[in-house]
Design a protein around this motif. Sequence first.
Motif, PDB file in Angstrom:
ATOM      1  N   PRO A  23      23.457  48.456  32.867  1.00 27.77           N
ATOM      2  CA  PRO A  23      24.586  49.243  33.351  1.00 27.77           C
ATOM      3  C   PRO A  23      24.929  48.917  34.801  1.00 27.77           C
ATOM      4  N   THR A  24      26.126  49.263  35.200  1.00 34.73           N
ATOM      5  CA  THR A  24      26.567  49.005  36.568  1.00 34.73           C
ATOM      6  C   THR A  24      25.647  49.668  37.587  1.00 34.73           C
ATOM      7  N   SER A  25      25.150  50.849  37.260  1.00 31.86           N
ATOM      8  CA  SER A  25      24.289  51.576  38.197  1.00 31.86           C
ATOM      9  C   SER A  25      23.011  50.814  38.524  1.00 31.86           C
ATOM     10  N   ASP A  26      22.594  49.907  37.646  1.00 34.75           N
ATOM     11  CA  ASP A  26      21.380  49.134  37.889  1.00 34.75           C
ATOM     12  C   ASP A  26      21.558  48.102  38.994  1.00 34.75           C
ATOM     13  N   PHE A  27      22.787  47.610  39.171  1.00 30.84           N
ATOM     14  CA  PHE A  27      22.958  46.502  40.126  1.00 30.84           C
ATOM     15  C   PHE A  27      23.900  46.797  41.290  1.00 30.84           C
ATOM     16  N   GLU A  28      24.581  47.928  41.268  1.00 31.20           N
ATOM     17  CA  GLU A  28      25.546  48.185  42.338  1.00 31.20           C
ATOM     18  C   GLU A  28      24.892  48.185  43.722  1.00 31.20           C
ATOM     19  N   GLY A  29      23.641  48.609  43.785  1.00 28.19           N
ATOM     20  CA  GLY A  29      22.957  48.719  45.063  1.00 28.19           C
ATOM     21  C   GLY A  29      22.666  47.404  45.764  1.00 28.19           C
ATOM     22  N   ILE A  30      22.766  46.283  45.078  1.00 27.79           N
ATOM     23  CA  ILE A  30      22.449  44.984  45.689  1.00 27.79           C
ATOM     24  C   ILE A  30      23.710  44.148  45.917  1.00 27.79           C
ATOM     25  N   LEU A  31      24.857  44.631  45.503  1.00 21.57           N
ATOM     26  CA  LEU A  31      26.070  43.808  45.550  1.00 21.57           C
ATOM     27  C   LEU A  31      26.448  43.396  46.971  1.00 21.57           C
ATOM     28  N   ASP A  32      26.298  44.303  47.939  1.00 28.36           N
ATOM     29  CA  ASP A  32      26.666  43.954  49.317  1.00 28.36           C
ATOM     30  C   ASP A  32      25.816  42.801  49.852  1.00 28.36           C
ATOM     31  N   ARG A  33      24.528  42.805  49.519  1.00 26.75           N
ATOM     32  CA  ARG A  33      23.656  41.713  49.968  1.00 26.75           C
ATOM     33  C   ARG A  33      23.967  40.429  49.215  1.00 26.75           C
ATOM     34  N   MET A  34      24.255  40.526  47.937  1.00 28.36           N
ATOM     35  CA  MET A  34      24.632  39.346  47.168  1.00 28.36           C
ATOM     36  C   MET A  34      25.874  38.703  47.765  1.00 28.36           C
ATOM     37  N   ASP A  35      26.777  39.532  48.272  1.00 28.35           N
ATOM     38  CA  ASP A  35      28.008  39.021  48.869  1.00 28.35           C
ATOM     39  C   ASP A  35      27.737  38.203  50.132  1.00 28.35           C
ATOM     40  N   GLN A  36      26.575  38.437  50.745  1.00 28.54           N
ATOM     41  CA  GLN A  36      26.218  37.711  51.965  1.00 28.54           C
ATOM     42  C   GLN A  36      25.365  36.468  51.694  1.00 28.54           C
ATOM     43  N   ALA A  37      25.034  36.223  50.428  1.00 26.59           N
ATOM     44  CA  ALA A  37      24.081  35.152  50.104  1.00 26.59           C
ATOM     45  C   ALA A  37      24.666  33.752  50.240  1.00 26.59           C
ATOM     46  N   GLY A  38      25.992  33.627  50.116  1.00 28.96           N
ATOM     47  CA  GLY A  38      26.613  32.316  50.228  1.00 28.96           C
ATOM     48  C   GLY A  38      26.860  31.618  48.907  1.00 28.96           C
ATOM     49  N   TYR A  39      26.787  32.363  47.795  1.00 28.02           N
ATOM     50  CA  TYR A  39      27.106  31.766  46.495  1.00 28.02           C
ATOM     51  C   TYR A  39      28.552  31.268  46.492  1.00 28.02           C
ATOM     52  N   HIS A  40      28.797  30.213  45.743  1.00 31.81           N
ATOM     53  CA  HIS A  40      30.183  29.797  45.509  1.00 31.81           C
ATOM     54  C   HIS A  40      30.904  30.876  44.712  1.00 31.81           C
ATOM     55  N   SER A  41      30.223  31.414  43.694  1.00 30.43           N
ATOM     56  CA  SER A  41      30.787  32.482  42.879  1.00 30.43           C
ATOM     57  C   SER A  41      29.664  33.249  42.210  1.00 30.43           C
ATOM     58  N   ILE A  42      30.013  34.436  41.750  1.00 26.12           N
ATOM     59  CA  ILE A  42      29.084  35.258  40.970  1.00 26.12           C
ATOM     60  C   ILE A  42      29.730  35.524  39.623  1.00 26.12           C
ATOM     61  N   GLU A  43      29.109  35.039  38.574  1.00 26.25           N
ATOM     62  CA  GLU A  43      29.624  35.306  37.233  1.00 26.25           C
ATOM     63  C   GLU A  43      29.197  36.723  36.862  1.00 26.25           C
ATOM     64  N   CYS A  44      30.191  37.594  36.656  1.00 29.94           N
ATOM     65  CA  CYS A  44      29.860  39.008  36.519  1.00 29.94           C
ATOM     66  C   CYS A  44      30.609  39.719  35.400  1.00 29.94           C
ATOM     67  N   TRP A  45      31.479  39.024  34.687  1.00 27.60           N
ATOM     68  CA  TRP A  45      32.351  39.695  33.718  1.00 27.60           C
ATOM     69  C   TRP A  45      32.675  38.718  32.605  1.00 27.60           C
ATOM     70  N   GLY A  46      33.282  39.232  31.556  1.00 26.18           N
ATOM     71  CA  GLY A  46      33.588  38.365  30.428  1.00 26.18           C
ATOM     72  C   GLY A  46      32.382  38.222  29.518  1.00 26.18           C
ATOM     73  N   GLY A  47      32.427  37.197  28.651  1.00 21.50           N
ATOM     74  CA  GLY A  47      31.339  37.061  27.693  1.00 21.50           C
ATOM     75  C   GLY A  47      31.200  38.339  26.887  1.00 21.50           C
ATOM     76  N   ALA A  48      29.974  38.836  26.777  1.00 20.48           N
ATOM     77  CA  ALA A  48      29.721  40.054  26.001  1.00 20.48           C
ATOM     78  C   ALA A  48      29.752  41.321  26.850  1.00 20.48           C
ATOM     79  N   THR A  49      29.999  41.199  28.168  1.00 21.67           N
ATOM     80  CA  THR A  49      29.917  42.390  29.021  1.00 21.67           C
ATOM     81  C   THR A  49      30.954  43.442  28.639  1.00 21.67           C
ATOM     82  N   PHE A  50      32.140  43.023  28.272  1.00 28.00           N
ATOM     83  CA  PHE A  50      33.222  43.960  27.961  1.00 28.00           C
ATOM     84  C   PHE A  50      32.853  44.806  26.740  1.00 28.00           C
ATOM     85  N   ASP A  51      32.421  44.131  25.694  1.00 28.46           N
ATOM     86  CA  ASP A  51      32.012  44.807  24.461  1.00 28.46           C
ATOM     87  C   ASP A  51      30.839  45.745  24.742  1.00 28.46           C
ATOM     88  N   ALA A  52      29.824  45.254  25.453  1.00 28.40           N
ATOM     89  CA  ALA A  52      28.622  46.052  25.710  1.00 28.40           C
ATOM     90  C   ALA A  52      28.931  47.291  26.538  1.00 28.40           C
TER      91      ALA A  52
END
Length: 459
Positions: A23-52
């Motif tokens: 669930p979103t509540s499991d990962f929302e707390g780390i999103l700000d730090r992930m945003d500072q990591a320097g990834y080119h992108s974060i795959e976070c949607w699509g696939g089976a996430t919508f259905d689930a």
Amino acid sequence: MKMKITETVLRDAEQSLMATRMPTSDFEGILDRMDQAGYHSIECWGGATFDACLRYLHEDPWERLRIIKKHMKNTKLQMLLRGQNLLGYRHYSDDTVRRFVRASVENGMDIVRIFDALNDLRNIQTAVEACLEAGGHAQGTICYTISPIHNLEMYVGLAKEIERMGCQSLCVKDMAGIMSPKECFDLVTALKQAVSLPVFVHTHTTTGLGPMTYLKAAEAGADGIDTATACFSGGTSQPTTEAMVYTLSQMGYDCGVDSKILKEVNDYFEPIQKKFLENGTFDPYVLSTKTDALVYQIPGGMLSNLVAQLKAQNAIDKLEAVLEETPRVRADLGYPPLVTPMSQMVGVQATVNVLLGERYKNIGKEIKAYIHGEYGKAPGEINPELIRKVLGDQPMVTGRYAETLEPEFPAAKAALGDLAESDLDVLSYIVFPQPAEQYFEERERRRALVTSYTIEEVR
């Protein structure tokens, strides 16, 4: 030399290892730090996430996207889209595809990785056009597979057509982790010579080849790779972000990420991984190396779902027989790549064949639709006996099936009535009618409860 890193922990990694139950509540707390990591992108949607989100997590997938976007001010968000199938398991009207893609970009999506399960590029054209019109980055995708009919020449031809469509980048999607280091080197080399698009490589560690394949992709000039934070990596997921960055950095590649923040990200997800391990959602079976996948070619998400389905039917002892039946079904269907929705369709048919003890005694409606031509052109020849059994004298569809579909939005909006609070609700309903309607009804019940409690408090 630069190597762009796409982190998959919020989508493909959790889909491959734990059937998309985070669930979103499991990962929302780390999103700000992930945003500072320097990834080119974060795959976070699509696939089976919508259905689930709708079916299991009782969340609004659109709100999930907006929440992630709110925290991601420096990092591009990326999604996986199944072309004309969107995030579902059938073809939708062009009107629906355009609305859905536009809404995805408007609600926060930056990069839309678009593929067709059959590599029938007629089925990604509308989504690509809609993405570009909405201001998104359209990444055209080749589904990699091995068969008597798939070869380097075919893949290069697909890449050239993807470039002609106007896509801004190209992805080679190896769903089952079956692309060997040499095959990857040869393919990326050929693609870099044939097109001017940036080339991204996606694989899984199902067979143990993944990290080696990525190193050869880098050597051949690939521009980016998909990886997963350590505790959500390996097995049917992607190679480990930290290990790939460490190795590539020693080889002279600039991955652009902060290793200290990568550790923080992994430290955050370790208790979450442990939680899913303890409740049985994360089955250790999917972590072990399966070299048999070089024969079965079963993708990570498909394998974890097969295990879950057989367990639910108390038939896990049939897993090996299902794995053996899968490539036979695939051959009968003209060697479609095993990627959603074809992977689920082939996997379910193989399971039914095994559990009933007779091949094609019961044929799923999706398989019938595929044989009819409703998913596009089969890569190879479909078993003539199977065609006769399904179609009889009915002719196959040879044109682009979506062109036969009427706009779906007006009727869906009318059917939902007051249950729909926005056009986004209507889109959710079109793609997943029953789960969406159940979610909307549950949303109404929850609000009614809150209102009744508030009235009691006032009294």
